[in-house]
Write a protein that holds these residues in place. Structure first.
Motif, PDB file in Angstrom:
ATOM      1  N   LYS A   1       0.856  -1.170   0.000  1.00 19.08           N
ATOM      2  CA  LYS A   1       0.000   0.000   0.000  1.00 19.08           C
ATOM      3  C   LYS A   1       0.895   1.222   0.000  1.00 19.08           C
ATOM      4  CE  LYS A   1      -3.737   2.263   2.357  1.00 19.08           C
ATOM      5  NZ  LYS A   1      -4.785   2.177   3.339  1.00 19.08           N
ATOM      6  N   ASN A   3       3.264   1.949  -1.680  1.00 18.52           N
ATOM      7  CA  ASN A   3       4.669   1.558  -1.838  1.00 18.52           C
ATOM      8  C   ASN A   3       5.394   1.471  -0.497  1.00 18.52           C
ATOM      9  OD1 ASN A   3       6.347   0.546  -3.742  1.00 18.52           O
ATOM     10  ND2 ASN A   3       7.146   2.519  -4.419  1.00 18.52           N
ATOM     11  N   SER A   4       4.656   1.137   0.555  1.00 19.93           N
ATOM     12  CA  SER A   4       5.211   1.066   1.900  1.00 19.93           C
ATOM     13  C   SER A   4       4.871  -0.278   2.537  1.00 19.93           C
ATOM     14  CB  SER A   4       4.642   2.195   2.759  1.00 19.93           C
ATOM     15  OG  SER A   4       4.848   1.948   4.131  1.00 19.93           O
ATOM     16  N   MET A   5       5.895  -1.015   2.969  1.00 18.59           N
ATOM     17  CA  MET A   5       5.640  -2.288   3.641  1.00 18.59           C
ATOM     18  C   MET A   5       4.903  -2.064   4.965  1.00 18.59           C
ATOM     19  SD  MET A   5       6.393  -4.851   1.847  1.00 18.59           S
ATOM     20  CE  MET A   5       6.345  -6.168   3.036  1.00 18.59           C
ATOM     21  N   GLN A   7       2.745   0.369   5.756  1.00 17.18           N
ATOM     22  CA  GLN A   7       1.330   0.644   5.487  1.00 17.18           C
ATOM     23  C   GLN A   7       0.622  -0.607   4.971  1.00 17.18           C
ATOM     24  OE1 GLN A   7       0.378   4.172   3.239  1.00 17.18           O
ATOM     25  NE2 GLN A   7       2.098   5.303   4.144  1.00 17.18           N
ATOM     26  N   THR A   8       1.330  -1.412   4.191  1.00 15.31           N
ATOM     27  CA  THR A   8       0.744  -2.654   3.688  1.00 15.31           C
ATOM     28  C   THR A   8       0.445  -3.598   4.839  1.00 15.31           C
ATOM     29  OG1 THR A   8       1.917  -2.425   1.591  1.00 15.31           O
ATOM     30  CG2 THR A   8       1.127  -4.632   2.162  1.00 15.31           C
ATOM     31  N   ALA A  11      -2.585  -2.436   6.736  1.00 18.67           N
ATOM     32  CA  ALA A  11      -3.822  -2.679   5.994  1.00 18.67           C
ATOM     33  C   ALA A  11      -4.205  -4.158   6.038  1.00 18.67           C
ATOM     34  CB  ALA A  11      -3.661  -2.219   4.546  1.00 18.67           C
ATOM     35  N   VAL A  12      -3.224  -5.040   5.885  1.00 17.65           N
ATOM     36  CA  VAL A  12      -3.490  -6.471   5.921  1.00 17.65           C
ATOM     37  C   VAL A  12      -3.944  -6.892   7.310  1.00 17.65           C
ATOM     38  CG1 VAL A  12      -2.423  -8.755   5.746  1.00 17.65           C
ATOM     39  CG2 VAL A  12      -1.986  -7.042   3.986  1.00 17.65           C
ATOM     40  N   ILE A  25       4.119 -11.729   0.287  1.00 17.40           N
ATOM     41  CA  ILE A  25       4.329 -10.755  -0.784  1.00 17.40           C
ATOM     42  C   ILE A  25       5.704 -11.037  -1.366  1.00 17.40           C
ATOM     43  CG2 ILE A  25       4.660  -8.327  -1.366  1.00 17.40           C
ATOM     44  CD1 ILE A  25       2.740  -7.637   0.881  1.00 17.40           C
TER      45      ILE A  25
END
Length: 105
Positions: A1, A3-5, A7-8, A11-12, A25
């Motif tokens: 998300k 381009n940030s691990m 933030q990803t 979110a997950v 990922i």
């Protein structure tokens, strides 16, 4: 998300909650298989090897005509059926996976 691990991951975690699931990922796969949307299901054709001399994708690349792919929020069996409809020559490779899915309780 974005381009940030970090933030990803946030979110997950919000999506998964307390459920015990595994996810992965593979950033190189995005370039290797030209993934633009997720989820994307990819099936490489038999006998395909990576082009380790290609710098166009920043990693080992697979030629676009050396794999089948379909993107969408669908089940695995639906994705496999779609691969066969889009790429009839994929039938031989896809059939064993579909049979396994259909016989698994």
């Amino acid at each position: 998300k974005a381009n940030s691990m970090k933030q990803t991951l946030e979110a997950v975690q919000a999506l998964i909650g307390e459920r015990k699931v595994s996810w992965q990922i593979d950033p190189e796969a995005y370039a290797r298989y030209n993934v633009r949307h997720v989820p994307t299901f990819v099936l490489t054709k038999s006998g395909v090897t990576e082009d380790k001399n290609s710098a166009s994708c920043g990693t080992s690349c697979i030629a676009a005509n050396a794999f089948y792919s379909v993107a969408g929020d669908v089940s695995l069996d639906y994705a496999l059926d779609t691969l066969v409809r889009r790429y009839p020559d994929a039938q031989t490779q896809v059939s064993p996976f579909l049979k396994r899915l259909q016989t698994t309780p």
